[in-house]
Design an enzyme around this catalytic site. Structure first.
Site, PDB file in Angstrom:
ATOM      1  N   SER A 177       1.420  10.620   8.458  1.00 38.54           N
ATOM      2  CA  SER A 177       1.959  10.573   7.097  1.00 38.54           C
ATOM      3  C   SER A 177       0.897  11.108   6.142  1.00 38.54           C
ATOM      4  O   SER A 177       0.453  12.241   6.293  1.00 38.54           O
ATOM      5  CB  SER A 177       2.401   9.156   6.736  1.00 38.54           C
ATOM      6  N   THR A 178       0.444  10.298   5.203  1.00 35.33           N
ATOM      7  CA  THR A 178      -0.512  10.757   4.194  1.00 35.33           C
ATOM      8  C   THR A 178      -1.777  11.314   4.837  1.00 35.33           C
ATOM      9  O   THR A 178      -2.430  10.640   5.624  1.00 35.33           O
ATOM     10  CB  THR A 178      -0.897   9.603   3.249  1.00 35.33           C
ATOM     11  N   HIS A 203       5.798  12.787   7.673  1.00 35.77           N
ATOM     12  CA  HIS A 203       6.638  12.414   6.536  1.00 35.77           C
ATOM     13  C   HIS A 203       6.562  13.486   5.452  1.00 35.77           C
ATOM     14  O   HIS A 203       5.537  13.637   4.786  1.00 35.77           O
ATOM     15  CB  HIS A 203       6.182  11.077   5.939  1.00 35.77           C
ATOM     16  N   MET A 296      -0.045   6.218   5.346  1.00 37.09           N
ATOM     17  CA  MET A 296       0.148   4.969   4.623  1.00 37.09           C
ATOM     18  C   MET A 296       1.341   4.225   5.213  1.00 37.09           C
ATOM     19  O   MET A 296       2.332   4.834   5.605  1.00 37.09           O
ATOM     20  CB  MET A 296       0.390   5.288   3.148  1.00 37.09           C
ATOM     21  N   ASP A 299       4.823   2.749   9.720  1.00 42.19           N
ATOM     22  CA  ASP A 299       5.738   3.506  10.568  1.00 42.19           C
ATOM     23  C   ASP A 299       5.023   4.002  11.820  1.00 42.19           C
ATOM     24  O   ASP A 299       3.927   4.556  11.740  1.00 42.19           O
ATOM     25  CB  ASP A 299       6.311   4.696   9.782  1.00 42.19           C
TER      26      ASP A 299
END
Length: 364
Positions: A177-178, A203, A296, A299
């Site tokens: 993600s991030t 994401h 972050m 997930d």
């Protein structure tokens, strides 16, 4: 104490909208709004913000030029405010390469619903950026794709990588993600052309995944593409979940196929890492390898645990090399990780595992 945010955008209306959105959160405070990078530079000196939101197309200095100078002279968390266009997505990926932590789509000003729909995301991305580790970009030379017929070293499976060999039973699944766009790029560019099929979830919105896959394809020895429903997973190819759908894998005679679904978000995400990892646990079992990278939230943690319980080898990015140590931390806390490694070592650990390296306990 509230997180101090400086909003940089040449549109007075957009600055006003972003200010209202950010100030609506009790833990966030806009300390200033700058119409261009030159004004922003002076405001950074006087206001000392914790996080910067940055538009790209601005007068006097391009946002990317400003970001490059900022990350070289005063590294700080930056969240890009991006337009959902082909040009906007490509520019955003350049910004992430230059050191921006994350991005959010620019709010649509034609309706109140358009503004409200992005309120939570903008505030969460700013919080995530505040807790991130600023990344100063370094010179990076990626391997070029081999010419047709050119050999490359890599994992070929016990039968030399021929049809039906052990290598074709293997499956590498990656979630991020991030900070993940740069992390995925570094991992893929460290891998040779001869690899089992790779499935990935990052994401990001639909338009951005298309641009991201194209960019990776030009950098890596592997072929990289957006996954399509029902297509066979081929060795030497990495499949990225499109931003509109969950990606899962299904075992069929002779290998695996990709499956896409627009079902409800999982962990508030679609695509979700957990969906991919749970399917890998069920369909590939001990033939799968699971890697969870910077990001972050949580997930992927439960899905990775399911993979490990099914006999898969699992690896998490370590805290020091993560932009945001969220997803790998959640995985570690529930016992989903067999190993932990710095980002620069993940490709080598994957190759060692594929080549039959000994199982090791978790390494700090």
């Amino acid at each position: 104490m509230a997180i101090k945010v400086l909003v940089v955008d040449d549109s007075a209306l957009m600055r006003s909208v972003l200010t209202e959105i950010i100030n609506s959160a009790p833990d966030l405070e806009v300390v200033g709004g700058a119409p261009d990078p030159l004004v922003a530079r002076e405001m950074i000196k006087t206001l000392n913000p914790d996080v910067l939101t940055l538009d790209v197309e601005m007068p006097k200095m391009d946002g990317l030029d400003f970001l490059a100078r900022l990350m070289r002279l005063r590294p700080m968390p930056v969240v890009m405010i991006s337009s959902l266009t082909q040009r906007g997505s490509e520019t955003t990926l350049q910004a992430l390469e230059l050191g921006a932590v994350d991005f959010v789509p620019k709010p649509k000003l034609d309706s109140l619903g358009g503004i409200e729909s992005c309120r939570v995301e903008i505030c969460e991305k700013i919080r995530g950026a505040y807790g991130s580790r600023p990344r100063v970009p370094v010179a990076f030379i990626a391997p070029s794709k081999p010419l047709p017929g050119e050999k490359s070293s890599g994992f070929a499976g016990r039968s030399g990588g021929s049809e039906g060999g052990a290598g074709l039973d293997k499956l590498l699944c990656i979630g991020a993600s991030t900070g993940g766009t740069e992390a995925i790029k570094e991992v893929l560019c460290s891998l040779p052309e001869k690899m089992p099929g790779i499935l990935m979830v990052q994401h990001m919105p639909e338009m951005f995944t298309a641009s991201f896959a194209k960019r990776l394809d030009g950098l890596c020895s592997l072929n990289v593409k957006e996954a399509e429903h029902g297509e066979k997973v081929l060795p030497g190819t990495a499949y990225l979940a499109p931003g509109h759908s969950h990606l899962s894998v299904r075992r069929v005679s002779g290998g695996y196929v990709c499956e896409l679904s627009r079902s409800e978000p999982v962990n508030r995400h679609r695509p979700a890492v957990d969906v991919l990892f749970h399917s890998a646990a069920k369909q590939a079992g001990a033939n799968a390898l699971g890697v969870i990278l910077t990001g972050m939230g949580k997930d992927g943690a439960q899905g990775l645990l399911a993979m490990r319980q099914a006999g898969a080898w699992t690896l998490g990015q370590d805290q020091d090399s993560c932009v945001v140590y969220g997803m790998p931390r959640e995985a570690a806390q529930i016992g989903a990780l067999e190993e932990v490694a710095a980002l620069k070592d993940i490709g080598a650990r994957v190759l060692a595992r594929l080549r039959g390296g000994e199982r090791r306990g978790m390494r700090a």
